[in-house]
Design an enzyme around this catalytic site. Sequence first.
Site, PDB file in Angstrom:
ATOM      1  N   LYS A  53      55.733 -54.432 -73.333  1.00 45.29           N
ATOM      2  CA  LYS A  53      56.554 -54.298 -74.538  1.00 45.29           C
ATOM      3  C   LYS A  53      56.203 -55.379 -75.552  1.00 45.29           C
ATOM      4  O   LYS A  53      56.105 -55.111 -76.751  1.00 45.29           O
ATOM      5  CB  LYS A  53      58.042 -54.358 -74.163  1.00 45.29           C
ATOM      6  CG  LYS A  53      58.504 -53.146 -73.359  1.00 45.29           C
ATOM      7  CD  LYS A  53      59.873 -53.351 -72.733  1.00 45.29           C
ATOM      8  CE  LYS A  53      60.255 -52.150 -71.880  1.00 45.29           C
ATOM      9  NZ  LYS A  53      61.543 -52.326 -71.159  1.00 45.29           N
ATOM     10  N   GLN A  97      66.239 -56.362 -70.054  1.00 41.67           N
ATOM     11  CA  GLN A  97      65.439 -55.630 -69.077  1.00 41.67           C
ATOM     12  C   GLN A  97      66.252 -55.381 -67.800  1.00 41.67           C
ATOM     13  O   GLN A  97      66.827 -56.309 -67.228  1.00 41.67           O
ATOM     14  CB  GLN A  97      64.163 -56.419 -68.745  1.00 41.67           C
ATOM     15  CG  GLN A  97      63.222 -55.710 -67.784  1.00 41.67           C
ATOM     16  CD  GLN A  97      62.655 -54.428 -68.351  1.00 41.67           C
ATOM     17  OE1 GLN A  97      62.269 -54.361 -69.505  1.00 41.67           O
ATOM     18  NE2 GLN A  97      62.605 -53.394 -67.528  1.00 41.67           N
ATOM     19  N   ASP A 120      67.792 -49.887 -76.654  1.00 39.26           N
ATOM     20  CA  ASP A 120      67.686 -48.997 -75.498  1.00 39.26           C
ATOM     21  C   ASP A 120      68.563 -47.754 -75.641  1.00 39.26           C
ATOM     22  O   ASP A 120      68.361 -46.759 -74.949  1.00 39.26           O
ATOM     23  CB  ASP A 120      68.073 -49.737 -74.209  1.00 39.26           C
ATOM     24  CG  ASP A 120      66.870 -50.368 -73.523  1.00 39.26           C
ATOM     25  OD1 ASP A 120      65.759 -49.836 -73.683  1.00 39.26           O
ATOM     26  OD2 ASP A 120      67.047 -51.381 -72.823  1.00 39.26           O
TER      27      ASP A 120
END
Length: 294
Positions: A53, A97, A120
């Site tokens: 990422k 994460q 997200d």
Amino acid sequence: MPLILNGKELSETIKKELKLEVESYISKGLRKPALAVILVGSDPASKVYVRRKKESCEYVGISSLSFNLPESTTEVELLELIGKLNGDDDVDGILVQLPLPSHINTQRVIEAINPEKDVDGFHPLNMGKLATGKDDGIIPCTPLGIWIMLKHYRIETFKKDVVVVGASNIVGKPMSLLFLKNEEATVTVCHKNTKNLKDHTQKADILVVAVGKPKLITDDMVKENSVVIDVGINRLEDGKIVGDVDFDNVKDKVSAITPVPGGVGPMTVVSLLINTLSIYRKKHGFSPHPLTEI
């Protein structure tokens, strides 16, 4: 031969377009977009995902702010960091994460993120907007990536019978909601307690599988000339990476299929960049990113 839905190739094309887009903002005197990525602990897979990422952010010109916290980090400490990032106007998106260490309440952490910075798309407000058909929420990255892929390859969803295997908040549920949006398709969601899974998958014009079980879907479980989207990423004992679909035996029966690796995975990462830029665009008075239009 089926059409191979090459997510790696498509994601690279999109990243080049995003890079030019970011350069255009900088040329107008605007600051760079910024994404804060929080990693708690040292889970090997999570470290790999975070690195990918970060590299993708750097390529397109998004500032990647890394917060690598020790396993011993308390929930209170993590929530304090999220609170600071929520209040920082120079941070567009916040990503925590997953998975988190067991002593931290994952849902509490997700709900602590400002929903307008929730790249997200897991915050209940964003999930609720998706469920009710509103267009101003943030769509979870994997379903968004799949949708972009379907549009790119001109795969028709209108009036199709869709079966989603897997009912997680990350993929299965939001994916089914995308197909239901505007009453595009008729959707069946299957999960670990579904009886006679094969009876459902055999009827699917479009089959999306996201359960994390190697080669769960065999050739006798898919419909002739259907479209198969394999979200699974599983490492076998010999180190080989395979999906939830038995690709070698299924591919000759279907009209289109995603490979593993190189299918959905890269589209998930590029969707993270798209969501970050969409948040940035709204903050600077632009319309949401066109690739988020469903």
